[in-house]
Enzyme design. Structure first.
Site, PDB file in Angstrom:
ATOM      1  N   GLY A  66       0.879  -1.165   0.053  1.00  0.00           N
ATOM      2  CA  GLY A  66       0.098   0.053  -0.148  1.00  0.00           C
ATOM      3  C   GLY A  66       0.985   1.191  -0.097  1.00  0.00           C
ATOM      4  O   GLY A  66       2.058   1.171   0.310  1.00  0.00           O
ATOM      5  N   CYS A  93       5.034  -6.247   1.674  1.00  0.00           N
ATOM      6  CA  CYS A  93       5.504  -4.737   1.574  1.00  0.00           C
ATOM      7  C   CYS A  93       4.856  -4.081   2.866  1.00  0.00           C
ATOM      8  O   CYS A  93       5.057  -4.384   4.192  1.00  0.00           O
ATOM      9  CB  CYS A  93       5.143  -4.249   0.262  1.00  0.00           C
ATOM     10  SG  CYS A  93       6.062  -2.590  -0.188  1.00  0.00           S
ATOM     11  N   TYR A  94       3.918  -3.195   2.655  1.00  0.00           N
ATOM     12  CA  TYR A  94       3.152  -2.637   3.696  1.00  0.00           C
ATOM     13  C   TYR A  94       2.422  -3.460   4.673  1.00  0.00           C
ATOM     14  O   TYR A  94       2.518  -3.170   5.807  1.00  0.00           O
ATOM     15  CB  TYR A  94       2.183  -1.611   2.896  1.00  0.00           C
ATOM     16  CG  TYR A  94       1.254  -0.647   4.105  1.00  0.00           C
ATOM     17  CD1 TYR A  94       1.718   0.341   4.472  1.00  0.00           C
ATOM     18  CD2 TYR A  94      -0.072  -1.029   4.419  1.00  0.00           C
ATOM     19  CE1 TYR A  94       1.320   1.130   5.321  1.00  0.00           C
ATOM     20  CE2 TYR A  94      -0.603  -0.368   5.403  1.00  0.00           C
ATOM     21  CZ  TYR A  94      -0.036   0.865   5.804  1.00  0.00           C
ATOM     22  OH  TYR A  94      -0.688   1.623   6.766  1.00  0.00           O
ATOM     23  N   HIS A 183       7.648  -7.833  -3.568  1.00  0.00           N
ATOM     24  CA  HIS A 183       6.267  -8.225  -4.287  1.00  0.00           C
ATOM     25  C   HIS A 183       6.407  -9.537  -5.046  1.00  0.00           C
ATOM     26  O   HIS A 183       6.767  -9.515  -6.230  1.00  0.00           O
ATOM     27  CB  HIS A 183       5.987  -7.089  -5.141  1.00  0.00           C
ATOM     28  CG  HIS A 183       5.729  -5.848  -4.368  1.00  0.00           C
ATOM     29  ND1 HIS A 183       4.290  -5.603  -3.995  1.00  0.00           N
ATOM     30  CD2 HIS A 183       6.446  -4.817  -3.979  1.00  0.00           C
ATOM     31  CE1 HIS A 183       4.107  -4.165  -3.301  1.00  0.00           C
ATOM     32  NE2 HIS A 183       5.517  -3.839  -3.195  1.00  0.00           N
ATOM     33  N   GLU A 185       3.931 -10.977  -6.446  1.00  0.00           N
ATOM     34  CA  GLU A 185       2.725 -11.208  -7.053  1.00  0.00           C
ATOM     35  C   GLU A 185       3.334 -10.446  -8.453  1.00  0.00           C
ATOM     36  O   GLU A 185       2.622 -10.741  -9.586  1.00  0.00           O
ATOM     37  CB  GLU A 185       1.574 -10.230  -6.827  1.00  0.00           C
ATOM     38  CG  GLU A 185       1.625  -8.855  -6.560  1.00  0.00           C
ATOM     39  CD  GLU A 185       2.494  -8.359  -5.315  1.00  0.00           C
ATOM     40  OE1 GLU A 185       3.276  -9.103  -4.713  1.00  0.00           O
ATOM     41  OE2 GLU A 185       2.300  -7.269  -4.899  1.00  0.00           O
ATOM     42  N   SER A 237     -23.153  -6.733 -26.678  1.00  0.00           N
ATOM     43  CA  SER A 237     -22.283  -5.963 -27.613  1.00  0.00           C
ATOM     44  C   SER A 237     -21.393  -6.581 -28.546  1.00  0.00           C
ATOM     45  O   SER A 237     -20.846  -5.972 -29.355  1.00  0.00           O
ATOM     46  CB  SER A 237     -21.175  -4.957 -26.619  1.00  0.00           C
ATOM     47  OG  SER A 237     -20.192  -5.836 -26.142  1.00  0.00           O
ATOM     48  N   GLY A 238     -21.392  -7.904 -28.141  1.00  0.00           N
ATOM     49  CA  GLY A 238     -20.528  -8.627 -29.389  1.00  0.00           C
ATOM     50  C   GLY A 238     -19.083  -8.769 -28.855  1.00  0.00           C
ATOM     51  O   GLY A 238     -18.565  -9.618 -29.217  1.00  0.00           O
ATOM     52  N   VAL A 240     -16.422  -9.862 -25.799  1.00  0.00           N
ATOM     53  CA  VAL A 240     -16.355 -11.282 -25.173  1.00  0.00           C
ATOM     54  C   VAL A 240     -17.197 -11.521 -23.830  1.00  0.00           C
ATOM     55  O   VAL A 240     -17.670 -12.244 -23.809  1.00  0.00           O
ATOM     56  CB  VAL A 240     -14.840 -11.636 -24.763  1.00  0.00           C
ATOM     57  CG1 VAL A 240     -14.222 -10.604 -23.978  1.00  0.00           C
ATOM     58  CG2 VAL A 240     -15.005 -13.082 -24.243  1.00  0.00           C
ATOM     59  N   ASP A 241     -17.070 -10.003 -23.090  1.00  0.00           N
ATOM     60  CA  ASP A 241     -17.780 -10.368 -21.686  1.00  0.00           C
ATOM     61  C   ASP A 241     -19.306 -10.498 -21.973  1.00  0.00           C
ATOM     62  O   ASP A 241     -19.957 -11.170 -21.212  1.00  0.00           O
ATOM     63  CB  ASP A 241     -17.694  -9.186 -20.989  1.00  0.00           C
ATOM     64  CG  ASP A 241     -16.051  -8.635 -20.939  1.00  0.00           C
ATOM     65  OD1 ASP A 241     -15.533  -9.753 -20.927  1.00  0.00           O
ATOM     66  OD2 ASP A 241     -15.894  -7.579 -20.514  1.00  0.00           O
ATOM     67  N   SER A 242     -20.118  -9.602 -22.750  1.00  0.00           N
ATOM     68  CA  SER A 242     -21.323  -9.715 -23.143  1.00  0.00           C
ATOM     69  C   SER A 242     -21.752 -11.171 -23.623  1.00  0.00           C
ATOM     70  O   SER A 242     -22.845 -11.598 -23.643  1.00  0.00           O
ATOM     71  CB  SER A 242     -21.944  -8.674 -23.524  1.00  0.00           C
ATOM     72  OG  SER A 242     -21.545  -8.240 -25.025  1.00  0.00           O
ATOM     73  N   SER A 243     -20.930 -11.582 -24.646  1.00  0.00           N
ATOM     74  CA  SER A 243     -21.277 -12.603 -25.231  1.00  0.00           C
ATOM     75  C   SER A 243     -21.270 -14.004 -24.278  1.00  0.00           C
ATOM     76  O   SER A 243     -22.240 -14.885 -24.325  1.00  0.00           O
ATOM     77  CB  SER A 243     -20.197 -13.071 -26.481  1.00  0.00           C
ATOM     78  OG  SER A 243     -20.139 -11.806 -27.122  1.00  0.00           O
ATOM     79  N   LYS A 383     -10.747 -11.391 -16.947  1.00  0.00           N
ATOM     80  CA  LYS A 383     -10.942 -11.553 -18.332  1.00  0.00           C
ATOM     81  C   LYS A 383     -10.539 -12.863 -18.779  1.00  0.00           C
ATOM     82  O   LYS A 383     -11.275 -13.502 -19.629  1.00  0.00           O
ATOM     83  CB  LYS A 383     -10.297 -10.346 -18.945  1.00  0.00           C
ATOM     84  CG  LYS A 383     -10.554 -10.413 -20.479  1.00  0.00           C
ATOM     85  CD  LYS A 383     -11.627  -9.347 -20.699  1.00  0.00           C
ATOM     86  CE  LYS A 383     -11.881  -8.947 -22.029  1.00  0.00           C
ATOM     87  NZ  LYS A 383     -12.742  -7.930 -22.071  1.00  0.00           N
TER      88      LYS A 383
END
Ligand code: XMP
Length: 527
Positions: A66, A93-94, A183, A185, A237-238, A240-243, A383
């Site tokens: 942070g 870290c923090y 870190h 990650e 919307s066409g 990937v998410d909405s499909s 995603k």
């Protein structure tokens, strides 16, 4: 924060990790790294962590980094409840500094700040480094800190040191507390992924229950229960998410789903025809096409401010959906493809007044009062997880692997006010750019490529005549989840070819530039 009321989700929570967020730019990466191990994980701000652990019983806790300093007064910290919860803790870290302070150690403002790559030398072994790092060797890690630990609490020992951090990795094996100044990650900590795996799998004993196929089963039964016999409209919307959202809901409640594709006049070249063809076939008369371009473009006249553009578009979308829902009748729900990063990015880590970077249309742009209830089946996913789910649902590869396209469309790629001329210019240039990329076989190597039209005019010379036209920016980035991004490295000669084609063929542009800003500090889109 995603709330999962369904009992079935228990099986994921039973073996889950909690990431306590202190506002690090890398917090979401921690969650990604955990989920890559097939373990469910959620991010919760430090001041909601106590309630969360009581409710959800995670098997391990990771404290993020942070921007604050534990030396200052009133800065974020963890409670004794978290420390004494009785599960392993990995403090980064923090987070490490908070843990150390809470357990009686000391943190000082070091005169040797470390940013970027550093070498840790390994002094002892511990469960976190088991089978990864050997005593006496040096390994590359990623550092980003000013303060550092100067005295470790009782029961801890030093596992690794760097030049600037004598307590780069400390452990209390009995309690299973681990503190790292670096870190793990971040990919530049080369063995970071394995360290996190050791924490999640060996130290916290999480079973590997999180996979897209188990999520799919869970989600379908949850959607069935949530939606019941009601109708749902899905804003398609066409992308990937909405499909994937539509395919998922279709699998759960079939004939009750109506997909509404709103052409807001801010789509890319050929896009509306393509979507009509693909989804018209798939959903038949449950696919509804609405040409609302005039409505949106009129509403956007004169608006320059990026957030106002997003709000205006969000409001209009809902207006159109509600109108279509009325026509369908008996619609209770509006489904949309909100993802986990949208959910986290739209609230501040403190849960207080949010420092919103952009209100993504899927979350922040919606009006407070809506007549439809939201269904957001991808709210828990990143995603790349959505792409896997889409493949499991049998969606075609070209749809799944499409570059992301923002809900507000070209509106946020035309800086300043929007008019039809600018949209047409941008559409044409964008299509040239993308075709070049496809023909060169680079499309799948790039997370997202697009053009941005600037309201900046400059002088040029074309033929023997003077030109005074707009500037186009080409943008192409690589990324895993859109949270961080690197600039894609094209050959210069390739960029020159694209520039020549665009300036020759698109009236209104006489200068082309390439954006070489990574995220952070830039964002992927310009607005
Ligand atoms: P930024 O610009 O915030 O974008 O770095 C990260 C990713 O999110 C996409 N994006 C959006 N997607 N609605 C969406 O559905 C939006 O309003 C929106 N704004 C940005 C962006 O294209 C990138 O992939």
């Amino acid at each position: 924060m995603a709330k999962m009321e369904d009992n079935n989700i228990e099986k994921f929570y039973k073996d889950s990790i909690l990431v306590v967020d202190f506002g690090s730019q890398y917090t979401q990466l921690i969650a990604r790294r955990v989920r890559e191990q097939n373990v469910f994980c959620e991010v919760v701000s430090y001041n909601n962590a106590d309630d969360y652990v009581i409710k959800n019983n995670p098997k391990g806790i990771i404290l993020s980094g942070g921007p604050s300093s534990v030396i200052a007064s009133g800065t974020p910290t963890i409670s004794n409840k978290i420390i004494n919860f009785g599960v392993p803790i990995l403090a980064i870290c923090y987070g490490q500094q908070c843990m150390v302070q809470r357990l009686g150690g000391k943190v000082i403002s070091s005169d040797k700040s470390e940013f970027g790559r550093a070498k840790v030398s390994i002094k002892k072994t511990c469960m976190l480094t088991k089978n990864i790092w050997s005593v006496g060797e040096e390994y590359q890690v990623w550092m980003s800190h000013g303060d550092s630990v100067s005295k470790i609490p009782d029961g801890f020992f030093t596992v690794a040191q760097t030049e600037g951090a004598p307590y780069a990795l400390i452990a209390n094996e009995e309690k299973k507390y681990y503190g790292v100044q670096f870190h793990p990650e971040v990919i530049h900590t080369l063995e970071g992924k394995q360290l996190i795996k050791n924490f999640v799998v060996d130290i916290s004993s999480c079973k590997l229950s999180w996979s897209m196929s188990s999520f799919l089963d869970y989600k379908i039964s949850q959607l069935k229960r949530q939606i019941g016999k009601q109708n749902v409209v899905c804003g398609l919307s066409g992308g990937v998410d909405s499909s994937v959202t539509a395919a998922l809901i279709n699998k759960a409640v079939g004939g009750q789903l109506f997909c509404v594709f709103v052409n807001h006049g801010l789509l890319r070249e050929g896009e509306s025809e393509e979507i009509k063809t693909i989804f018209g076939k798939r959903f038949g008369n449950r696919f509804i096409y609405v040409d609302a371009s005039k409505l949106f473009l009129n509403a956007l006249v004169g608006i320059e401010d990026p957030e106002e553009k997003r709000r205006t578009i969000g409001n209009k979308f809902v207006e159109v959906f509600e109108e279509e829902a009325k026509k369908i009748g008996d619609v209770k729900y509006l489904a949309q493809g909100t993802l986990y990063p949208d959910v986290i990015e739209s609230v501040s880590f403190s849960g207080g007044p949010s420092v919103t970077i952009k209100s993504h249309h899927n979350v922040g742009g919606l009006p407070e009062k809506m007549n439809l209830e939201l269904v957001e089946p991808l709210r828990e996913l990143f995603k790349d997880e959505v792409r896997i789910l889409g493949k499991d649902l049998g969606l075609p590869k070209n749809l799944i692997d499409r570059h992301p396209f923002p809900g507000p469309g070209l509106a946020i790629r035309i800086l300043g006010p929007i008019d039809e001329d600018s949209i047409n210019i941008l559409r044409k240039a964008d299509s040239i750019f993308i075709n070049f990329i496809r023909n060169e076989g680079l499309y799948d190597k790039i997370w997202q490529a697009f053009c941005v039209l600037l309201p900046v005019k400059s002088v040029g010379v074309m033929g023997d005549a003077r030109s005074y036209d707009k500037t186009l920016v080409l943008r192409a980035v690589t990324s895993v989840d859109g949270m961080t991004a690197d600039v894609f490295q094209f050959e210069h000669s390739f960029l020159s070819k694209i520039s020549t084609r665009i300036v020759n063929e698109v009236t209104g542009i006489n200068r082309v530039t390439y954006d070489i800003t990574s995220k952070p500090p830039g964002t992927i889109e310009w607005e």
